[in-house]
Every structure is written in C-alpha cells, then in structure tokens.
Design an enzyme around this catalytic site. Structure first.
Site, short mmCIF file in Angstrom:
data_model
loop_
_atom_site.label_atom_id
_atom_site.label_comp_id
_atom_site.label_asym_id
_atom_site.label_seq_id
_atom_site.Cartn_x
_atom_site.Cartn_y
_atom_site.Cartn_z
CE LYS A 222 -4.21 -2.17 0.86
NZ LYS A 222 -5.57 -2.25 1.92
NE ARG A 261 -7.47 -8.76 0.21
CZ ARG A 261 -6.97 -7.97 -0.82
NH1 ARG A 261 -6.03 -6.87 -0.57
NH2 ARG A 261 -7.46 -7.82 -2.05
N1 HH2 Z 1 -7.58 -4.00 0.32
C1 HH2 Z 1 -7.55 -3.94 -0.86
C2 HH2 Z 1 -8.79 -4.87 -1.48
N2 HH2 Z 1 -9.45 -5.68 -0.60
N3 HH2 Z 1 -9.88 -6.47 1.60
C3 HH2 Z 1 -9.72 -6.54 2.95
N4 HH2 Z 1 -10.66 -7.12 3.84
N5 HH2 Z 1 -8.68 -5.71 3.56
C4 HH2 Z 1 -7.89 -4.73 2.70
O1 HH2 Z 1 -7.14 -4.17 3.21
C5 HH2 Z 1 -8.10 -4.81 1.27
C6 HH2 Z 1 -9.24 -5.65 0.88
C7 HH2 Z 1 -6.92 -3.23 -1.86
O2 HH2 Z 1 -5.86 -3.76 -2.35
P1 HH2 Z 1 -5.61 -4.57 -3.55
O3 HH2 Z 1 -6.83 -5.70 -3.92
O4 HH2 Z 1 -4.23 -5.28 -3.85
O5 HH2 Z 1 -5.98 -3.59 -4.76
P2 HH2 Z 1 -7.32 -3.15 -5.69
O6 HH2 Z 1 -8.24 -2.77 -4.79
O7 HH2 Z 1 -6.63 -2.11 -6.64
O8 HH2 Z 1 -7.53 -4.31 -6.59
#
Ligand code: HH2
Length: 288
Positions: A222, A261
């Site tokens: 992040k 995660r």
């Molecule tokens: N962060 C993201 C997405 N889903 N779910 C939970 N429970 N906690 C988190 O911190 C979280 C999440 C964002 O990260 P990422 O999936 O890598 O990116 P994007 O939203 O751009 O797909």
C-alpha cells in the site's frame, strides 16, 4: 482451539497467522492490475498462491484502489465466478472480495467459503446472503467510496472511530443471523485514511483486537509504505514494497492480528512465521 468458521470448514486461529493471498482478476488494480485478467492466468496464479502456503485465496473482480470507479455487476460476475469455481474445485479455500450480494451469491454457489466485503456488509441483502449460506465474513472499515475516499480524509480519533464502526457493523451482522465465530474484522488500511491514520491504526491495533473478533490486516504494497520508502521525492513503486509489507505484517501480528492479506505469500509467510514464534514465546512466558 479458536477457529474461524467458514461455509464448510474451520480455519484454526491458534496455530499461527493465516495468510490470505490476493488474486485480482481486474485490468486496473493498483499493484497487479492486468496481470491476471484472463481466467487462465488468474487460475494459474491462484494455484501458485495456494502452493506457496496461502490459507485462503481472495478473488476480486473490482479494484477498490483510491480513485477507482465501480464496474457493472455482469462484468464483475464474468471475471470472478469461473476463477472461484476452478480454484474451489481444486480444494483451495476461496474468499470473494466483493461489495455486491449478487456476486457473493454466485461465488458461494461456485464454492467460495468467505465473503470479504470492503464496505463492511453495508447492504442488508449482502448480510442476508451471508447469513443464509453460512460463509465466513470479513467486515472492513471504509470511509466514503473508493472514487473519492482519499480526498482529504479526516477523523477526530481514527482508532476510536474505526473501532466504533466495526463494533456497530459486527453487531448488525450478528443481529441479522451471521454467527459470531464467522466474523473477522479489518481496520481497512488505506480506505479513506492518510498515511498517518494507517500508522495510528497499526500502532494501536490492540483497540481493534479488543473487539473480540479475529483481526485481518491488509497492508500489502500500500501507498503509505511507498511513502515511507520514498527517495528523492519519488515514492517506491508497488512491486518493490514487499519487504516493507512483510515488516508491517509482522508489526500487525505482534499487535494481535490473526490474518494478513498479501500479494507475496512466500515473503510474508517467512516474516509472519518469525512473528508467530515470538508470540508463542510470549504465551509460554505468560504461563510460567
Ligand atoms: N485491500 C484491498 C482490497 N481488498 N480487503 C480487505 N479485507 N482488506 C484490505 O486491506 C483490502 C481488501 C486493496 O488492495 P488490492 O486488492 O491489492 O488492490 P485493488 O483494490 O486495486 O484491486
């Protein structure tokens, strides 16, 4: 033995940190957007995450990065369902990262065990789907919507406000029939929060742990980590944030988190195994 009760299985919570591997079947996720956008590439990546030691693979079809706009439900279904079905058929424990009850229901039908909802089960129809199917749920805190959530977020006391939100949402979930041992909470690092807010939440994670639900933390790659590692005014890019992600995951585990995660399962597991050993030593000392 404490366990997280899912749709058809229970994941132990006292045997070490659980790792949720991230699988974004999207063209635009902030770190891995476009890499696993085809079903074949996504399924191969999901198998790789499981083989590397992920306890769950979190399949998402909508980016929730800052500035992202919602995708149509049909498109989210098209991205997510075949991938969930293929991974679940392999026996892999799959969670679905969605805010939409239609997508959650179809993913559960395809074999998903967990609904990971970044809106904190805001939609009553989502709570109904989760209660009726008996899935595990992740109730996350988000302030606002992804499209605008990073436009100057502000809190009087971020830790107290996030804790109060999660207490209210988990009570509502339980009131609607989702059993307590199915519910995990997540402070939502980066969702309507500045770098300082994220660090305050990690520094005081005990206040979230004190809610009595297992805590999931998503720090992986992040932006606040890119800012900490910035050199010459340039943020460190997402793909070069895995050591920092592992360091933040260790801090979270030492503060009581049960699930992390992550994008890089191998690096994260090495780090959290060390944190788990320290947590174990602390428990042994406590028993003496
Ligand atoms: N962060 C993201 C997405 N889903 N779910 C939970 N429970 N906690 C988190 O911190 C979280 C999440 C964002 O990260 P990422 O999936 O890598 O990116 P994007 O939203 O751009 O797909």
């Amino acid at each position: 033995m404490r366990a997280w009760a899912l749709r058809t299985r229970r994941l132990p919570l006292d045997a070490g940190t659980l790792t949720m591997g991230i699988l974004n079947v999207t063209p635009d996720s902030f770190s891995d957007g476009g890499r696993y956008a085809s079903p074949e590439a996504a399924v191969a990546r999901g198998r790789q995450l499981a083989a590397a030691g992920a306890d769950l693979v979190d399949v998402g079809g909508e980016s929730t990065r800052p500035g992202a706009h919602p995708v149509p439900v049909d498109e989210e279904l098209r991205r997510v369902v075949p991938v969930v079905a293929a991974l679940a058929a392999d026996g892999i424990c799959v969670s679905v990262d969605t805010r939409r009850p239609e997508v959650a229901a179809a993913a559960i039908e395809a074999g998903a065990e967990v609904v990971n909802d970044v809106s904190g089960l805001a939609d009553p129809a989502m709570r109904r789907v989760c209660a009726e199917t008996g899935v595990g749920v992740v109730v996350m805190h988000m302030r606002g919507e992804p499209a605008t959530m990073q436009d100057d977020p502000s809190y009087d006391d971020v830790v107290a406000e996030v804790a109060a939100f999660l207490a209210e949402r988990t009570a509502r979930a339980e009131g609607d029939g989702i059993e307590r041992d199915r519910i995990v909470v997540d402070p939502g690092i980066g969702f309507g929060k500045t770098g300082e807010h994220n660090l305050a939440l990690l520094a005081d994670l005990g206040a979230i742990v004190a809610l009595g639900h297992p805590v999931l933390v998503g720090v992986s790659r992040k932006r606040f980590l890119g800012a900490i590692l910035a050199e010459g005014g340039f943020e460190r890019p997402p793909a070069d944030r895995d050591v920092a992600s592992a360091a933040a995951a260790v801090a979270a585990v030492l503060a009581g988190a049960s699930i992390v995660r992550v994008h890089d399962v191998v690096v994260s597991r090495e780090a959290t195994l060390v944190a788990d050993a320290i947590v174990h030593a602390r428990r042994v000392k406590g028993r003496r």
